[in-house]
Design a protein around this motif. Structure first.
Motif, PDB file in Angstrom:
ATOM      1  N   MET A   3      -1.247   7.407  -0.499  1.00 48.54           N
ATOM      2  CA  MET A   3      -1.154   5.926  -0.526  1.00 48.54           C
ATOM      3  C   MET A   3      -2.523   5.322  -0.892  1.00 48.54           C
ATOM      4  O   MET A   3      -3.539   5.782  -0.383  1.00 48.54           O
ATOM      5  CB  MET A   3      -0.722   5.463   0.862  1.00 48.54           C
ATOM      6  CG  MET A   3      -0.387   4.017   0.897  1.00 48.54           C
ATOM      7  SD  MET A   3       0.045   3.537   2.571  1.00 48.54           S
ATOM      8  CE  MET A   3       1.538   4.481   2.846  1.00 48.54           C
ATOM      9  N   ASN A   4      -2.506   4.374  -1.796  1.00 44.64           N
ATOM     10  CA  ASN A   4      -3.777   3.750  -2.195  1.00 44.64           C
ATOM     11  C   ASN A   4      -3.965   2.415  -1.522  1.00 44.64           C
ATOM     12  O   ASN A   4      -3.021   1.672  -1.362  1.00 44.64           O
ATOM     13  CB  ASN A   4      -3.770   3.462  -3.713  1.00 44.64           C
ATOM     14  CG  ASN A   4      -3.870   4.720  -4.500  1.00 44.64           C
ATOM     15  OD1 ASN A   4      -4.316   5.736  -3.970  1.00 44.64           O
ATOM     16  ND2 ASN A   4      -3.441   4.671  -5.748  1.00 44.64           N
ATOM     17  N   THR A   5      -5.174   2.093  -1.151  1.00 45.87           N
ATOM     18  CA  THR A   5      -5.471   0.752  -0.652  1.00 45.87           C
ATOM     19  C   THR A   5      -6.473   0.151  -1.599  1.00 45.87           C
ATOM     20  O   THR A   5      -7.553   0.693  -1.776  1.00 45.87           O
ATOM     21  CB  THR A   5      -6.113   0.816   0.739  1.00 45.87           C
ATOM     22  OG1 THR A   5      -5.280   1.588   1.555  1.00 45.87           O
ATOM     23  CG2 THR A   5      -6.277  -0.570   1.322  1.00 45.87           C
ATOM     24  N   LYS A  50       0.574  -4.237 -12.047  1.00 46.62           N
ATOM     25  CA  LYS A  50       0.722  -5.571 -12.644  1.00 46.62           C
ATOM     26  C   LYS A  50       0.194  -6.632 -11.669  1.00 46.62           C
ATOM     27  O   LYS A  50      -0.523  -7.555 -12.052  1.00 46.62           O
ATOM     28  CB  LYS A  50       2.207  -5.829 -12.938  1.00 46.62           C
ATOM     29  CG  LYS A  50       2.482  -7.128 -13.634  1.00 46.62           C
ATOM     30  CD  LYS A  50       3.986  -7.271 -13.880  1.00 46.62           C
ATOM     31  CE  LYS A  50       4.246  -7.864 -15.237  1.00 46.62           C
ATOM     32  NZ  LYS A  50       5.625  -7.867 -15.650  1.00 46.62           N
ATOM     33  N   ALA A  51       0.541  -6.472 -10.387  1.00 46.86           N
ATOM     34  CA  ALA A  51       0.086  -7.441  -9.381  1.00 46.86           C
ATOM     35  C   ALA A  51      -1.437  -7.426  -9.293  1.00 46.86           C
ATOM     36  O   ALA A  51      -2.081  -8.474  -9.191  1.00 46.86           O
ATOM     37  CB  ALA A  51       0.701  -7.112  -8.023  1.00 46.86           C
ATOM     38  N   ARG A  52      -2.002  -6.219  -9.363  1.00 44.47           N
ATOM     39  CA  ARG A  52      -3.466  -6.121  -9.290  1.00 44.47           C
ATOM     40  C   ARG A  52      -4.098  -6.874 -10.466  1.00 44.47           C
ATOM     41  O   ARG A  52      -5.045  -7.631 -10.290  1.00 44.47           O
ATOM     42  CB  ARG A  52      -3.870  -4.645  -9.305  1.00 44.47           C
ATOM     43  CG  ARG A  52      -5.234  -4.410  -8.722  1.00 44.47           C
ATOM     44  CD  ARG A  52      -5.587  -2.941  -8.753  1.00 44.47           C
ATOM     45  NE  ARG A  52      -5.569  -2.439 -10.107  1.00 44.47           N
ATOM     46  CZ  ARG A  52      -5.132  -1.233 -10.466  1.00 44.47           C
ATOM     47  NH1 ARG A  52      -4.645  -0.423  -9.573  1.00 44.47           N
ATOM     48  NH2 ARG A  52      -5.170  -0.854 -11.717  1.00 44.47           N
ATOM     49  N   ASN A 108      -8.954 -11.608   0.807  1.00 42.83           N
ATOM     50  CA  ASN A 108      -8.175 -11.243   2.007  1.00 42.83           C
ATOM     51  C   ASN A 108      -6.835 -10.588   1.666  1.00 42.83           C
ATOM     52  O   ASN A 108      -6.000 -10.413   2.545  1.00 42.83           O
ATOM     53  CB  ASN A 108      -7.962 -12.471   2.909  1.00 42.83           C
ATOM     54  CG  ASN A 108      -7.147 -13.566   2.234  1.00 42.83           C
ATOM     55  OD1 ASN A 108      -7.058 -13.626   1.008  1.00 42.83           O
ATOM     56  ND2 ASN A 108      -6.530 -14.428   3.033  1.00 42.83           N
ATOM     57  N   VAL A 109      -6.631 -10.224   0.386  1.00 47.62           N
ATOM     58  CA  VAL A 109      -5.380  -9.549  -0.005  1.00 47.62           C
ATOM     59  C   VAL A 109      -5.640  -8.058  -0.240  1.00 47.62           C
ATOM     60  O   VAL A 109      -6.531  -7.704  -1.002  1.00 47.62           O
ATOM     61  CB  VAL A 109      -4.781 -10.164  -1.292  1.00 47.62           C
ATOM     62  CG1 VAL A 109      -3.528  -9.399  -1.726  1.00 47.62           C
ATOM     63  CG2 VAL A 109      -4.439 -11.626  -1.081  1.00 47.62           C
ATOM     64  N   HIS A 110      -4.859  -7.211   0.417  1.00 48.61           N
ATOM     65  CA  HIS A 110      -4.982  -5.762   0.250  1.00 48.61           C
ATOM     66  C   HIS A 110      -3.687  -5.272  -0.386  1.00 48.61           C
ATOM     67  O   HIS A 110      -2.620  -5.379   0.229  1.00 48.61           O
ATOM     68  CB  HIS A 110      -5.166  -5.083   1.601  1.00 48.61           C
ATOM     69  CG  HIS A 110      -6.235  -5.729   2.431  1.00 48.61           C
ATOM     70  ND1 HIS A 110      -7.571  -5.385   2.340  1.00 48.61           N
ATOM     71  CD2 HIS A 110      -6.163  -6.730   3.346  1.00 48.61           C
ATOM     72  CE1 HIS A 110      -8.261  -6.135   3.173  1.00 48.61           C
ATOM     73  NE2 HIS A 110      -7.438  -6.964   3.791  1.00 48.61           N
ATOM     74  N   LEU A 111      -3.775  -4.782  -1.612  1.00 48.68           N
ATOM     75  CA  LEU A 111      -2.570  -4.295  -2.303  1.00 48.68           C
ATOM     76  C   LEU A 111      -2.397  -2.813  -2.043  1.00 48.68           C
ATOM     77  O   LEU A 111      -3.338  -2.035  -2.189  1.00 48.68           O
ATOM     78  CB  LEU A 111      -2.686  -4.550  -3.805  1.00 48.68           C
ATOM     79  CG  LEU A 111      -2.751  -6.023  -4.216  1.00 48.68           C
ATOM     80  CD1 LEU A 111      -2.828  -6.140  -5.731  1.00 48.68           C
ATOM     81  CD2 LEU A 111      -1.570  -6.815  -3.673  1.00 48.68           C
TER      82      LEU A 111
END
Ligand code: SAH
Length: 268
Positions: free
Chosen positions: A1-3, A171-173, A183-186
């Motif tokens: 899993m990537n953070t 795409k979101a990144r 403050n957003v962690h994808l």
């Protein structure tokens, strides 16, 4: 899993799509010569898209959106930057739109409704965050194009947003990069498992619907926290479900019918 956090772009005037130009605002027709003068064009775009967004939010308020916080957050996020250029002129209509890989960005009305429910979690009446946002972490299942994650970033202190499709996670990144939302962690992963490392959450919101609310989600909620998710009912129809975690257990409410993409397990 990537953070991953969205990275900061070197050129802050570049559009999130990376073509170096801001996408045209809906209803904005600009002569070709004006487009090369980027400062002027950007100012024009900013004003126009702000007005269109204001109209979208006013309509949502007329239709029952009650939280001023949610209205303000939706006023701030430029929805047209999250959809393909061919759909930009529909970005502020109350419609869901395709975002690729068979998925859709939810209608503004549904986003507003779910966030309106989420910010009423009992836990938020107790504490404030120095940033003016609601204190605590929120988990979003189904990042999609990143639009709702951007709206959440204006409401909550920390946002963890998980997507199972690598293409949409990326795409979101790309879409979020230019907004510099620290403050957003994808996260790329199966949201059915929640994200234990970020738990406990004050709020959990799912943009995809399953047959049940996974117990991993309720396990990862704080007491006083709230979960809002679409869920298929016995009659086969999807409805919006609110689960509150209280000292004495979980309390479920089933609200109106909705139509969300399915919640699926595993990565793809
Ligand atoms: N909030 C998004 C809406 C995306 S649609 C937006 O603003 O664009 C719902 C998303 O949920 C889809 O991208 C789908 O791939 C994702 N999804 C479905 N099941 C999932 C799961 N188990 N974990 C993470 N994401 C999931």
């Amino acid at each position: 899993m990537n953070t991953r956090r969205p990275r900061f772009p070197a050129d802050l005037t570049a559009s999130p799509k990376g073509n170096g130009r801001s996408p045209a605002a809906p209803g904005l027709s600009m002569p070709a010569s004006a487009r090369v003068v980027s400062a002027t064009a950007t100012r024009g775009l900013g004003l126009d898209s702000e007005a269109v967004r204001e109209r979208m939010v006013s309509r949502l308020v007329e239709q029952g959106l009650s939280s001023k916080r949610v209205a303000e957050a939706m006023r701030q996020v430029e929805r047209h930057r999250f959809v393909d250029s061919a759909l930009v002129n529909q970005a502020y209509e109350d419609t869901s739109l395709p975002i690729g890989l068979g998925q859709t960005i939810s209608k503004p009305n549904v986003v507003g409704r779910m966030l309106d429910l989420l910010v009423q979690a009992p836990v938020f009446t107790q504490s404030a965050h120095p940033s003016g946002r609601l204190a605590g972490r929120v988990l979003e299942v189904g990042t999609g194009c990143g639009y709702q994650a951007a709206v959440l970033s204006h409401l909550f202190a920390e946002v963890y947003s998980m997507e199972r499709l690598k293409g949409l996670h990326e795409k979101a990144r790309d879409n979020l990069r230019a907004f510099r939302l620290a403050n957003v962690h994808l996260l790329l992963g199966d949201g059915m498992l929640g994200f234990p490392r970020g738990a406990p959450y004050a709020a959990i919101i799912s943009a995809a619907g399953g047959d049940d609310v996974p117990s991993t989600w309720t396990d990862q909620l704080v007491v006083g926290g709230r979960l809002v998710a679409p869920c298929t009912q016995k009659n086969g129809q999807q409805a919006l479900v609110v689960v509150d975690k209280t000292e004495s257990g979980l309390s479920h409410s089933v609200l109106e019918a909705v139509h969300f993409v399915p919640l699926k397990s595993g990565l793809a």
